[in-house]
Enzyme design. Structure first.
Site, PDB file in Angstrom:
ATOM      1  N   ASN A  18       7.773   2.831  -0.864  1.00  0.00           N
ATOM      2  CA  ASN A  18       6.955   1.672  -0.825  1.00  0.00           C
ATOM      3  C   ASN A  18       7.958   0.615  -0.847  1.00  0.00           C
ATOM      4  O   ASN A  18       8.695   0.238  -1.754  1.00  0.00           O
ATOM      5  CB  ASN A  18       6.204   1.661  -2.275  1.00  0.00           C
ATOM      6  CG  ASN A  18       5.374   0.293  -2.399  1.00  0.00           C
ATOM      7  OD1 ASN A  18       5.333  -0.460  -1.611  1.00  0.00           O
ATOM      8  ND2 ASN A  18       4.410   0.110  -3.530  1.00  0.00           N
ATOM      9  N   ARG A  97       3.464   3.783   1.534  1.00  0.00           N
ATOM     10  CA  ARG A  97       2.494   2.753   1.262  1.00  0.00           C
ATOM     11  C   ARG A  97       2.602   1.873   2.432  1.00  0.00           C
ATOM     12  O   ARG A  97       3.636   0.919   2.420  1.00  0.00           O
ATOM     13  CB  ARG A  97       2.687   2.270  -0.188  1.00  0.00           C
ATOM     14  CG  ARG A  97       1.626   1.077  -0.358  1.00  0.00           C
ATOM     15  CD  ARG A  97       1.863   0.258  -1.694  1.00  0.00           C
ATOM     16  NE  ARG A  97       0.655  -0.389  -2.109  1.00  0.00           N
ATOM     17  CZ  ARG A  97       0.855  -1.642  -2.461  1.00  0.00           C
ATOM     18  NH1 ARG A  97       2.204  -2.206  -2.761  1.00  0.00           N
ATOM     19  NH2 ARG A  97       0.037  -2.463  -2.699  1.00  0.00           N
ATOM     20  N   HIS A 186      -5.287  -2.998  -3.237  1.00  0.00           N
ATOM     21  CA  HIS A 186      -4.941  -2.193  -4.262  1.00  0.00           C
ATOM     22  C   HIS A 186      -5.793  -0.784  -4.293  1.00  0.00           C
ATOM     23  O   HIS A 186      -6.275  -0.103  -5.332  1.00  0.00           O
ATOM     24  CB  HIS A 186      -5.598  -2.621  -5.766  1.00  0.00           C
ATOM     25  CG  HIS A 186      -4.533  -4.015  -6.037  1.00  0.00           C
ATOM     26  ND1 HIS A 186      -4.967  -5.001  -6.508  1.00  0.00           N
ATOM     27  CD2 HIS A 186      -3.080  -4.150  -5.975  1.00  0.00           C
ATOM     28  CE1 HIS A 186      -3.996  -5.905  -7.046  1.00  0.00           C
ATOM     29  NE2 HIS A 186      -2.876  -5.251  -6.633  1.00  0.00           N
ATOM     30  N   ARG A 247      -0.628 -16.301  -8.465  1.00  0.00           N
ATOM     31  CA  ARG A 247      -1.715 -16.539  -7.482  1.00  0.00           C
ATOM     32  C   ARG A 247      -2.626 -17.227  -8.044  1.00  0.00           C
ATOM     33  O   ARG A 247      -3.301 -16.668  -9.203  1.00  0.00           O
ATOM     34  CB  ARG A 247      -2.015 -15.300  -6.683  1.00  0.00           C
ATOM     35  CG  ARG A 247      -0.857 -14.933  -5.672  1.00  0.00           C
ATOM     36  CD  ARG A 247      -1.095 -13.553  -5.033  1.00  0.00           C
ATOM     37  NE  ARG A 247      -0.316 -12.577  -5.200  1.00  0.00           N
ATOM     38  CZ  ARG A 247      -0.865 -11.104  -5.136  1.00  0.00           C
ATOM     39  NH1 ARG A 247      -1.746 -10.868  -4.667  1.00  0.00           N
ATOM     40  NH2 ARG A 247       0.233 -10.289  -5.420  1.00  0.00           N
ATOM     41  N   GLU A 391      -0.193   5.486  -8.032  1.00  0.00           N
ATOM     42  CA  GLU A 391      -0.572   5.251  -6.655  1.00  0.00           C
ATOM     43  C   GLU A 391       0.414   6.262  -5.964  1.00  0.00           C
ATOM     44  O   GLU A 391       0.277   6.660  -4.963  1.00  0.00           O
ATOM     45  CB  GLU A 391      -0.111   3.845  -6.366  1.00  0.00           C
ATOM     46  CG  GLU A 391      -1.322   2.680  -6.871  1.00  0.00           C
ATOM     47  CD  GLU A 391      -0.752   1.302  -6.647  1.00  0.00           C
ATOM     48  OE1 GLU A 391       0.051   1.177  -7.923  1.00  0.00           O
ATOM     49  OE2 GLU A 391      -1.020   0.549  -6.076  1.00  0.00           O
TER      50      GLU A 391
END
Ligand code: ADP
Length: 417
Positions: A18, A97, A186, A247, A391
Site C-alpha cells: 500500500n 492497493r 474505503h 478534511r 484491508e
C-alpha cells in the site's frame, strides 16, 4: 538476525503493498487464514529521516533508509529482509492497493501495461494517490520480476451504486465527458466488515442489509443492500461526506466562492484548507487525533468538545439519511481506528439514533476496544457491531482468488485444446 527454521510453513503467501505519497505499508499474508507473517511500514519517504520498520517473528527491525530515500529504496530494504528471513520463495504474488479505479475497474485486476496506463490516466481523479500506487507497482515489478502483480481498487466495491446515488446535481455532460460523479473510497474496508457481519448473522452476504461506518483519519459511511454498496459518503474525491481528521467533509460550495472572491484565497489555498486544515483539527484548533481530543475534552477543553460533538452528529445524520436506501436493516458496523476504539464516539452516535431502534449497552461498548470486537447493542435494540477492519487480508485473498481462477481457466482451455 532471525532466519526461519521451516520456511515451507509460509507457502503461497501474498505480499500486500500500500504505497502512499510518503509512505509504504506492507505485509506478507496467508490469503486463506489471514495470518500475518511479516508486516511493516516505511515512512517519511523523500526526506532524509526516512525509515523502514519491519515486524517479523515477534521482533521489530528498524533501519534508516539511504538516499534517495524513496519508495524504491524502501522496497530494496524490504527485499533484503525477505531474503534474510528466507521468505522470498514463500511469496506467490503481489497485491497492490490502488486508490482510484474509476468506472473501468470494479474487480481485482491483473496488472498489465494497459492497466498501468489506465491507473496513470486516472491520476487526474486521485492526484495524491494513484501516482504513488504506480511507483509501488513499478518498484515491485523490478524487485519481484517473476511474480504476478494484482491491483485491488479502493473504489471497486462502490461500482454497484445506482445512478441516483452517484450522479451529482450538476450538468450531466460533466459526468459523461469528464467522469464527474461519486466514486467512493474505503471500499475494501467496508466489504471486509460487511462480510464479517454476514458471518455473525449466519447468512450469506447477499442477504445482508447493513450500514458501515469506517472512522479513521479518513471517514466514510456506506450503505450495503443485499451485500452490495448502494451509496457512500465519500464522493468524486475524498473530501465529501463526514467531517474527518483534517478534511472538512460536506460544506456549502458557496463558501468556496466566498473564500476566493471576498477573502482572497487562491485555488491551492482552498485545497489545503479543505484537505489539511479542516475537520477535527480545524474546529478544535488543537489536533486531528481523536484520542488527544477526548483527553482534552475530559479536562474541560470546549473547542475539543465542539469538534467531537459535530463529528458524532454528522455521523448520526448520515446513518439516518442512508436508512432511506433500505427497507430492512440488519445492523450498523463501526470500524477504523476511531470506530474500533472510541466508546465515547460510538455512544454519542448511537444515542442520536434511537428512532431507528439503536441503543447501546454501556458495558458491551466499554469492552469492545483495542482489538476486541463484538455486538454492543442493548437488549432488544438493533444490532450494532464493532468489527476490526483488515484491508490487507482482503487484498491478499482477492489477489489469490484471481490467480487461482486464471490458473483454472488456463487448465480448462488446455483440456479443451
Ligand atoms: P487511517 O485512516 O490513517 O488508517 P486509523 O484507522 O488508524 O487511521 O485511525 C486513526 C484514528 O483513530 C485517530 O484519530 C486516532 O486518534 C483514533 N484512535 C485510535 N485509538 C483510539 C482510542 N483508543 N480512542 C479514540 N480514538 C482512537
Amino acid at each position: 538476525m532471525n532466519t526461519l527454521s521451516s520456511p515451507t510453513l509460509y507457502e503461497n503467501a501474498i505480499l500486500v503493498i500500500n504505497c502512499g505519497s510518503s509512505s509504504v505499508k506492507f505485509s506478507l499474508i496467508h490469503p486463506k487464514t489471514g495470518q500475518t507473517i511479516l508486516s511493516g511500514l516505511a515512512e517519511c519517504l523523500l526526506a532524509n529521516d526516512a525509515v523502514i520498520k519491519i515486524k517479523f517473528d515477534n521482533e521489530q527491525y528498524n533501519q534508516a533508509l539511504d538516499a534517495p530515500f524513496d519508495h524504491q529504496s524502501a522496497l530494496n530494504v524490504l527485499v533484503k529482509y525477505l531474503h534474510q528471513f528466507n521468505l522470498v520463495t514463500s511469496i506467490s504474488a503481489v497485491g497492490h492497493r490502488v486508490v482510484h479505479g474509476g468506472e473501468k475497474y470494479s474487480e481485482p485486476t491483473l496488472i498489465t501495461e494497459e492497466v498501468e496506463s489506465a491507473i496513470e490516466s486516472l491520476a487526474k481523479l486521485a492526484p495524491l494517490h494513484n501516482p504513488a500506487n504506480l511507483i509501488g507497482i513499478k518498484a515491485c515489478q523490478k524487485a519481484f520480476a517473476h511474480l504476478k502483480q494484482v491491483a485491488i481498487f479502493d473504489t471497486a466495491f462502490h461500482q454497484s451504486m445506482p445512478e441516483k446515488a452517484f450522479i451529482y446535481g450538476l450538468p450531466y455532460d460533466l459526468y459523461k465527458q469528464h467522469g464527474v460523479r461519486r466514486y467512493g473510497f474505503h471500499g475494501t474496508s467496508h466489504y471486509f466488515v460487511a462480510k464479517q457481519a454476514a458471518e455473525l448473522l449466519n447468512k450469506p452476504l447477499t442477504e445482508c442489509n447493513l450500514i458501515s461506518a469506517h472512522l479513521g483519519n479518513g471517514c466514510s459511511i456506506t450503505v450495503i443492500k443485499n451485500g452490495r454498496s448502494v451509496d457512500t459518503s465519500l464522493g468524486m474525491t475524498p473530501v465529501e461526506g463526514l467531517m474527518m481528521g483534517t478534511r472538512s467533509g460536506d460544506v456549502d460550495a458557496g463558501i468556496i466562492f466566498h473564500l476566493v472572491e471576498q477573502l482572497g484565497y487562491c485555488v491551492n489555498d482552498v485545497v489545503r484548507l479543505l484537505n489539511k486544515k479542516s475537520g477535527l483539527l480545524g474546529v478544535s484548533q488543537l489536533s486531528n487525533d481523536c484520542r488527544t481530543l477526548e483527553e482534552a475534552m475530559l479536562s474541560g477543553n470546549k473547542q475539543a468538545e465542539l469538534a467531537l460533538t459535530i463529528f458524532c452528529y454528522r455521523i448520526a445524520k448520515y446513518i439516518a439519511s442512508f436508512s432511506a436506501s433500505l427497507t430492512e436493516l440488519d445492523g450498523l458496523i463501526f470500524t477504523g481506528g476511531i470506530g474500533e476504539n472510541s466508546s465515547w464516539v460510538r455512544e454519542k452516535v448511537i444515542e442520536q439514533l434511537s428512532l431507528l431502534n439503536f441503543n447501546v449497552s454501556d458495558e458491551k461498548n466499554q469492552k469492545a476496544r483495542f482489538g476486541k470486537s463484538g455486538n454492543i447493542a442493548a437488549d432488544n435494540a438493533r444490532n450494532c457491531w464493532v468489527i476490526a477492519t483488515n484491508e490487507e487480508w482482503v487484498i491478499a485473498e482477492q489477489t489469490n482468488n484471481l490467480l487461482e481462477s486464471s490458473l483454472q481457466n488456463n487448465q480448462q482451455k488446455n483440456i479443451k485444446a
